[in-house]
Enzyme design. Structure first.
Site, PDB file in Angstrom:
ATOM      1  N   ASP A  52     -22.813  72.171 -36.169  1.00 47.81           N
ATOM      2  CA  ASP A  52     -24.000  72.852 -36.704  1.00 47.81           C
ATOM      3  C   ASP A  52     -25.271  72.118 -36.272  1.00 47.81           C
ATOM      4  O   ASP A  52     -26.388  72.545 -36.602  1.00 47.81           O
ATOM      5  CB  ASP A  52     -23.926  73.056 -38.225  1.00 47.81           C
ATOM      6  CG  ASP A  52     -23.794  71.757 -38.990  1.00 47.81           C
ATOM      7  OD1 ASP A  52     -23.738  70.679 -38.355  1.00 47.81           O
ATOM      8  OD2 ASP A  52     -23.743  71.823 -40.241  1.00 47.81           O
ATOM      9  N   SER A  53     -25.101  71.046 -35.472  1.00 44.99           N
ATOM     10  CA  SER A  53     -26.248  70.441 -34.797  1.00 44.99           C
ATOM     11  C   SER A  53     -26.894  71.446 -33.844  1.00 44.99           C
ATOM     12  O   SER A  53     -27.995  71.201 -33.340  1.00 44.99           O
ATOM     13  CB  SER A  53     -25.824  69.181 -34.027  1.00 44.99           C
ATOM     14  OG  SER A  53     -24.682  69.439 -33.234  1.00 44.99           O
ATOM     15  N   ASP A  91     -17.948  73.839 -36.939  1.00 44.85           N
ATOM     16  CA  ASP A  91     -18.430  73.355 -38.232  1.00 44.85           C
ATOM     17  C   ASP A  91     -18.505  74.504 -39.227  1.00 44.85           C
ATOM     18  O   ASP A  91     -18.924  75.615 -38.871  1.00 44.85           O
ATOM     19  CB  ASP A  91     -19.859  72.789 -38.079  1.00 44.85           C
ATOM     20  CG  ASP A  91     -19.882  71.276 -38.051  1.00 44.85           C
ATOM     21  OD1 ASP A  91     -19.003  70.650 -38.680  1.00 44.85           O
ATOM     22  OD2 ASP A  91     -20.777  70.721 -37.395  1.00 44.85           O
ATOM     23  N   LYS A 121     -14.425  71.932 -38.943  1.00 42.14           N
ATOM     24  CA  LYS A 121     -14.862  70.623 -39.458  1.00 42.14           C
ATOM     25  C   LYS A 121     -15.695  70.873 -40.701  1.00 42.14           C
ATOM     26  O   LYS A 121     -16.506  71.818 -40.723  1.00 42.14           O
ATOM     27  CB  LYS A 121     -15.685  69.858 -38.414  1.00 42.14           C
ATOM     28  CG  LYS A 121     -16.160  68.493 -38.949  1.00 42.14           C
ATOM     29  CD  LYS A 121     -16.731  67.617 -37.863  1.00 42.14           C
ATOM     30  CE  LYS A 121     -18.158  67.971 -37.466  1.00 42.14           C
ATOM     31  NZ  LYS A 121     -19.142  67.920 -38.549  1.00 42.14           N
ATOM     32  N   GLU A 123     -17.970  68.917 -43.865  1.00 38.58           N
ATOM     33  CA  GLU A 123     -18.609  67.710 -44.409  1.00 38.58           C
ATOM     34  C   GLU A 123     -18.285  67.579 -45.893  1.00 38.58           C
ATOM     35  O   GLU A 123     -18.459  68.552 -46.647  1.00 38.58           O
ATOM     36  CB  GLU A 123     -20.133  67.789 -44.237  1.00 38.58           C
ATOM     37  CG  GLU A 123     -20.584  67.673 -42.791  1.00 38.58           C
ATOM     38  CD  GLU A 123     -22.105  67.699 -42.630  1.00 38.58           C
ATOM     39  OE1 GLU A 123     -22.834  67.477 -43.615  1.00 38.58           O
ATOM     40  OE2 GLU A 123     -22.549  67.948 -41.487  1.00 38.58           O
ATOM     41  N   GLU A 190     -19.562  59.171 -39.594  1.00 36.29           N
ATOM     42  CA  GLU A 190     -20.886  59.150 -38.963  1.00 36.29           C
ATOM     43  C   GLU A 190     -21.750  58.042 -39.548  1.00 36.29           C
ATOM     44  O   GLU A 190     -21.934  57.940 -40.766  1.00 36.29           O
ATOM     45  CB  GLU A 190     -21.571  60.527 -39.140  1.00 36.29           C
ATOM     46  CG  GLU A 190     -22.947  60.563 -38.480  1.00 36.29           C
ATOM     47  CD  GLU A 190     -23.479  61.963 -38.234  1.00 36.29           C
ATOM     48  OE1 GLU A 190     -22.786  62.951 -38.493  1.00 36.29           O
ATOM     49  OE2 GLU A 190     -24.650  62.044 -37.792  1.00 36.29           O
TER      50      GLU A 190
HETATM   51  O1  KIV Z   1     -22.903  68.970 -35.963  1.00 37.12           O
HETATM   52  C1  KIV Z   1     -22.546  68.040 -35.224  1.00 37.12           C
HETATM   53  O2  KIV Z   1     -22.828  68.003 -34.023  1.00 37.12           O
HETATM   54  C2  KIV Z   1     -21.758  66.968 -35.816  1.00 37.12           C
HETATM   55  C3  KIV Z   1     -21.487  65.773 -34.964  1.00 37.12           C
HETATM   56  C4  KIV Z   1     -22.693  64.937 -34.863  1.00 37.12           C
HETATM   57  C5  KIV Z   1     -20.312  65.010 -35.454  1.00 37.12           C
HETATM   58  O3  KIV Z   1     -21.390  67.046 -36.934  1.00 37.12           O
END
Ligand code: KIV
Length: 272
Positions: A52-53, A91, A121, A123, A190
């Site tokens: 989600d970056s 994410d 993924k 969080e 992280e």
């Molecule tokens: O969203 C993302 O790119 C991430 C990585 C930095 C692990 O969570």
């Protein structure tokens, strides 16, 4: 020598476990679009993360919070179309996994069905462990994410190092063990002290993937734009730049502008 295991046709959860057992480090990088994902996959990356970056590096938001499930689906579909060998993880965007297991499972199934990614993924630790169990029990591979969790930026108030104190470090270790027990395929760590990342890596049987967490994790992940030097403004200590694409692109675009202005492009060979 090849930089990756060419015998693997498609990286699976089983391979990640084997890599931890044999000590082969796991390579992971983000991608959000077809063209870059194709290059990264063909280079032999083990895991591509549709992070989600994307909210930051693709859309220009200052946090990852605005990312919607529809936007994640669009990016993940593009990456999946490009990828043959790498495992692709997406994410779960902010707000799609937050203490309501039934609802979280609905969102998780929606992303899996719409995109064809290999897993998700998420969080968070203890606070959302029931959601993670529910998703894993439905047969969806989940990678956890602890330490600095960008979706919680408003709670932390900064992107600084996490778990420097004993209390937070103990909670992080407990959360990692809970994620392992819940059936996660791995845990991203992280921006935490290298010594803590080492301890977590030794204490859980599933792979840890570090970003700003030192050299003792079972693998490493970076944001593609950062490691390729596209994003010049972001320069944390943990980041190694493998290229200076900002300069390369600026020069190429400058040359193109010059050629257009001087009417040297296109030439006869480039015309019909
Ligand atoms: O969203 C993302 O790119 C991430 C990585 C930095 C692990 O969570």
């Amino acid at each position: 020598m090849s930089t990756y295991n060419e015998n693997i046709r498609k990286v699976t959860t089983l391979h990640l476990r084997e890599m931890k057992q044999t000590g082969e480090k796991i390579s992971m990088l983000t991608a959000y679009d077809y063209s870059m994902a194709k290059i990264i996959d063909e280079a032999g990356m083990d895991v591509i993360l549709v992070g989600d970056s994307a909210a930051n590096v693709m859309a220009g938001y200052t946090t990852t919070l605005p990312m919607t499930i529809e936007q994640m689906i669009y990016h993940a579909q593009s990456v999946v179309r490009a990828t043959k060998r790498a495992m692709v993880l997406a994410d779960m965007p902010f707000g799609t996994c937050s203490g309501n297991p039934e609802k979280s499972l609905e969102y998780a199934i929606c992303i899996m069905k719409e995109t064809g990614v290999d897993g998700l993924k998420i969080e968070g630790g203890e606070e959302i462990i029931a959601d993670i169990r529910k998703i894993v029990d439905a047969g969806i591979p989940v990678m956890g994410h602890l330490g600095l969790m960008p979706q919680s930026i408003n709670k932390y108030g900064s992107y600084g190092i996490r778990a420097k104190g004993n209390e937070e470090a103990a909670k992080l270790l407990k959360d990692a063990q809970l994620l392992e027990e819940a059936g996660c395929i791995g845990v991203v760590l992280e921006k935490i002290p290298a010594q803590l990342a080492k301890e977590v890596t030794e204490k859980i049987s599933v792979p840890t993937i570090g970003i700003g967490a030192g050299a003792h994790t079972d693998g490493q992940v970076l944001v593609m734009q950062d490691m390729l030097g596209i994003n010049k403004d972001f320069a944390p200590k943990f980041l190694r730049r493998y290229a200076d694409l900002h300069t390369v692109i600026t020069e190429a675009v400058g040359n193109y502008i010059k050629d257009v202005k001087e009417n040297t492009f296109p030439n006869e060979k480039e015309s019909y």
